[in-house]
Design a protein around this motif. Structure first.
Motif, short mmCIF file in Angstrom:
data_model
loop_
_atom_site.label_atom_id
_atom_site.label_comp_id
_atom_site.label_asym_id
_atom_site.label_seq_id
_atom_site.Cartn_x
_atom_site.Cartn_y
_atom_site.Cartn_z
N ALA A 43 25.35 0.26 0.87
CA ALA A 43 25.07 0.91 2.15
C ALA A 43 24.30 2.20 1.91
O ALA A 43 23.90 2.52 0.80
CB ALA A 43 26.38 1.18 2.90
N ALA A 44 24.07 2.95 2.99
CA ALA A 44 23.40 4.24 2.89
C ALA A 44 23.91 5.16 3.99
O ALA A 44 24.28 4.71 5.08
CB ALA A 44 21.88 4.07 3.01
N VAL A 45 23.96 6.46 3.69
CA VAL A 45 24.33 7.46 4.67
C VAL A 45 23.24 8.52 4.70
O VAL A 45 22.40 8.60 3.81
CB VAL A 45 25.69 8.13 4.34
N ALA A 46 23.24 9.34 5.76
CA ALA A 46 22.32 10.47 5.84
C ALA A 46 23.00 11.58 6.62
O ALA A 46 23.88 11.33 7.45
CB ALA A 46 21.00 10.07 6.50
N ARG A 47 22.59 12.79 6.35
CA ARG A 47 23.18 13.95 7.02
C ARG A 47 22.59 14.11 8.41
O ARG A 47 21.37 13.98 8.61
CB ARG A 47 22.92 15.21 6.19
N VAL A 48 23.44 14.36 9.38
CA VAL A 48 22.99 14.58 10.76
C VAL A 48 22.51 16.01 10.88
O VAL A 48 23.21 16.95 10.51
CB VAL A 48 24.14 14.30 11.76
N ALA A 49 21.30 16.19 11.41
CA ALA A 49 20.66 17.50 11.43
C ALA A 49 20.99 18.33 12.66
O ALA A 49 20.92 19.55 12.63
CB ALA A 49 19.15 17.34 11.30
N LYS A 50 21.32 17.65 13.78
CA LYS A 50 21.59 18.40 15.01
C LYS A 50 22.49 17.58 15.90
O LYS A 50 22.74 16.40 15.65
CB LYS A 50 20.29 18.73 15.74
N LEU A 51 23.02 18.19 16.94
CA LEU A 51 23.93 17.50 17.85
C LEU A 51 23.21 16.33 18.51
O LEU A 51 22.16 16.52 19.15
CB LEU A 51 24.44 18.47 18.92
N PRO A 52 23.73 15.12 18.38
CA PRO A 52 23.07 13.95 18.99
C PRO A 52 23.07 14.02 20.51
O PRO A 52 23.81 14.81 21.13
CB PRO A 52 23.93 12.78 18.50
N GLY A 112 31.12 19.78 22.38
CA GLY A 112 29.98 20.67 22.38
C GLY A 112 30.32 22.05 21.86
O GLY A 112 29.54 22.67 21.13
N ALA A 113 31.52 22.56 22.22
CA ALA A 113 31.93 23.88 21.76
C ALA A 113 32.11 23.90 20.25
O ALA A 113 31.73 24.87 19.57
CB ALA A 113 33.23 24.28 22.46
N PHE A 114 32.68 22.84 19.70
CA PHE A 114 32.93 22.81 18.25
C PHE A 114 31.62 22.78 17.48
O PHE A 114 31.48 23.43 16.43
CB PHE A 114 33.77 21.59 17.89
N PHE A 115 30.64 22.03 17.98
CA PHE A 115 29.40 21.87 17.25
C PHE A 115 28.30 22.82 17.73
O PHE A 115 27.12 22.59 17.43
CB PHE A 115 28.91 20.42 17.38
N SER A 116 28.65 23.86 18.45
CA SER A 116 27.65 24.81 18.95
C SER A 116 27.16 25.71 17.81
O SER A 116 27.75 25.76 16.73
CB SER A 116 28.23 25.65 20.08
N GLY A 117 26.12 26.45 18.09
CA GLY A 117 25.61 27.39 17.10
C GLY A 117 25.03 26.69 15.89
O GLY A 117 24.29 25.72 15.98
N GLU A 164 25.96 24.68 8.78
CA GLU A 164 27.06 25.19 7.96
C GLU A 164 27.98 24.09 7.45
O GLU A 164 28.59 24.23 6.39
CB GLU A 164 27.88 26.19 8.79
N ARG A 165 28.11 23.03 8.22
CA ARG A 165 29.02 21.95 7.83
C ARG A 165 28.21 20.68 7.56
O ARG A 165 27.15 20.46 8.15
CB ARG A 165 30.03 21.67 8.96
N VAL A 166 28.73 19.85 6.71
CA VAL A 166 28.08 18.59 6.37
C VAL A 166 28.67 17.48 7.23
O VAL A 166 29.85 17.14 7.10
CB VAL A 166 28.25 18.24 4.88
#
Length: 588
Positions: A440-449, A486-491, A496-498
């Protein structure tokens, strides 16, 4: 118990050098008591060498109608087996004669197939619920030729043809159901068996018995309502008691406060309430069947006595022990339930958990090796990197925007109205490189979907995320949960987190209910499991109820055209010239 009457022509008696065989069934539902009884029958049989339960033909990506999925499954199996013969048994049937064996010996040297007739009160001379194929060239050719017919009839089925007469809700028995002209049984009789005259035989009508009042015959084949009435009549218990014990339904062990052994099992948490517990049972059975070596201990909430009394929980208990399934008593309400689950599992904020929502459940395996590798990666990365937050296994952005506009779409879950959805990775991954994880493959999410489905779908997360979403006092109401995400993933959360997401699918998921309605395919499966779905989730949502169905139809039609490529090879053993095949089948 009764046996088939022997005839001089067929000599299907165990005393006449019985042929060893592989017993094959097909079902896209989790294994039922009937499958288990049939498997137990094979284990005690003197001539059944192997039992095989095939699946994933009526689910994406194949998505065939059930009456034709079985045909494709058998055609694939005859090319793979090394057995001397294959015996087919429908999934709503089970053996009641423990000593039956087929014989393709000298008395039947010219016979490569033996079919049963319709059980009374039906009168068709051939019934494909129970038959045997000798694994010689002719026996295999019969199975391949049967599947080749799909290329001709697919246009009559919903999702495969523009003027489909047949679909899940179709009630035209003469055209579509079982013996209808576009069904697999009628097509076999009309277009395959005439080409093999003299190479097959049929058996007396009492070989299959659908009478729910006795155990006579070789096979008990339930009628259309048999899944329900069989349990009322207790046929399974009465007819197979000498080789299979029907399990009872002991209560799921309640052990609030029990923590999963660290480093060995990952706590898997699911939110639910009384009316939805049947869906939880279906979910647990699906994980056990599709991911049998999963690393989880499941924590299931309940807030009423008798919550686990339904018969389906007997099936669950047969698949889980006290170390892998824990029932957690909890007060009503989302916040209180999640608090009870996290407490029962003993989860600190930094611990990795598996979020297993009961509304989005496994439906089919896409990449079994990749699945194990992805689970191992999530555990490894969480232990090594404090910034690692989690890995989502499913998502649904493709339904909101840009269907395939970058040519990078991949299917990720089944949907009540559309067996396939697609997702465009381009914007979310923002050019981030993919990381190979096994197959399989994974990738890092760059911004809030665009959609929060990456959180609501199954995935591996640190417990802090669930606490932040479900226990935040600022967001106490159900409709506020989206705000909590939305509040958790703001800013700068994604810097900062993977946060990782699959770049290739390993499991396909089904949304079991959509806007309060159960998916029709899920309802069919749950009724087969003996799990009652409450009236509040009915009527079922049919496969064409949502906007994405047209997209699926195109894919299904593309799949159907590939069946035509198999037509020329189907009867090559017979020496039939390719140009004559279509005419010989009555296609032209």
């Amino acid at each position: 118990m009764a046996r088939w009457a022997a005839s001089a022509a067929l000599a299907w008696m165990t005393a006449a050098a019985p042929t060893t065989f592989e017993l094959v069934q097909y079902d896209d539902r989790p294994p039922t008591l009937f499958h288990n009884a049939t498997k137990a029958w094979c284990a005690q049989s003197s001539c059944c060498d192997a039992y095989t339960l095939l699946h994933a033909y009526a689910t994406p990506p194949v998505g065939l109608p059930a009456l034709w999925a079985r045909v494709k499954a058998l055609a694939d199996r005859v090319d793979a087996t090394s057995a001397a013969a294959v015996v087919w048994l429908d999934s709503d049937a089970f053996f009641v004669d423990r000593d039956w064996c087929p014989d393709f010996g000298a008395a039947n040297a010219s016979v490569s197939a033996i079919f049963s007739a319709d059980p009374p009160p039906w009168r068709k001379p051939v019934n494909i619920g129970f038959f045997a194929l000798k694994m010689d060239a002719v026996g295999r050719a019969i199975a391949r030729a049967h599947w080749a017919l799909w290329a001709n009839v697919s246009e009559h089925w919903a999702g495969f043809g523009p003027a489909a007469e047949c679909g899940r809700a179709d009630s035209n028995w003469r055209v579509c159901k079982h013996g209808g002209k576009w069904a697999s049984q009628a097509q076999l009789v009309a277009h395959v068996l005439p080409r093999f005259a003299g190479a097959y035989a049929t058996l007396p009508r009492d070989a299959q018995n659908s009478n729910q009042d006795n155990c006579r015959g070789t096979v008990k084949h339930l009628d259309a309502n048999g899944w329900k009435t069989e349990r009322e009549h207790g046929l399974l218990e009465r007819c197979v008691a000498d080789f299979f014990t029907v399990p009872t339904a002991p209560p799921v062990p309640a052990a609030a406060g029990l923590a999963a052994p660290p480093g060995r099992r990952i706590p898997a948490l699911t939110l639910s309430y009384g009316a939805r517990l049947p869906f939880v049972a279906r979910m647990l059975l699906a994980y056990a069947r599709l991911w049998p070596d999963h690393p989880f201990v499941f924590y299931v909430p309940f807030n009423a006595s008798g919550a686990f009394d339904a018969p389906v929980w007997g099936r669950v208990n047969a698949s889980y022990d006290a170390a892998s399934l824990v029932a957690v008593p909890s007060p009503p309400g989302i916040r209180a339930t999640m608090d009870a689950l996290l407490g029962a599992a003993g989860c600190a904020d930094g611990e990795l958990i598996f979020w297993a929502p009961e509304d989005i459940q496994p439906w089919a395996v896409v990449d079994a090796r990749g699945l194990a590798a992805v689970a191992a990666r999530a555990r490894r990365e969480a232990a090594a990197d404090p910034a690692y937050l989690g890995l989502a296994l499913a998502y649904s952005d493709g339904m909101w925007s840009g269907y395939g506009r970058r040519g990078a779409s991949e299917r990720v879950w089944a949907f009540p109205g559309a067996p396939l959805l697609f997702v465009d990775h381009g914007e979310q991954f923002a050019g981030a490189p993919r990381t190979a994880v096994g197959t399989a493959a994974v990738a890092r999410v760059a911004k809030l979907p665009q959609s929060n489905a990456f959180v609501w779908a199954p995935g591996f997360w640190r417990a802090e995320l669930l606490r932040a979403i479900f226990l935040n006092p600022r967001f106490a109401k159900l409709r506020d949960l989206e705000k909590a995400v939305g509040a958790f993933f703001s800013g700068g959360a994604f810097a900062e987190r993977v946060v990782e997401r699959l770049a290739t699918p390993v499991l396909e998921f089904v949304e079991v209910t959509h806007r309060g309605q159960v998916a029709a395919a899920v309802l069919d499966e749950m009724r087969g499991l003996g799990a009652d779905v409450g009236a509040e989730f009915l009527p079922a949502m049919a496969p064409t109820s949502t906007f994405a169905a047209a997209r699926v139809g195109a894919l299904k039609r593309a799949y159907a055209t590939r069946a035509r490529d198999e037509l020329e090879a189907a009867l090559v053993v017979e020496g039939t010239p390719p140009l004559d095949l279509a005419r010989s089948f009555g296609f032209i």
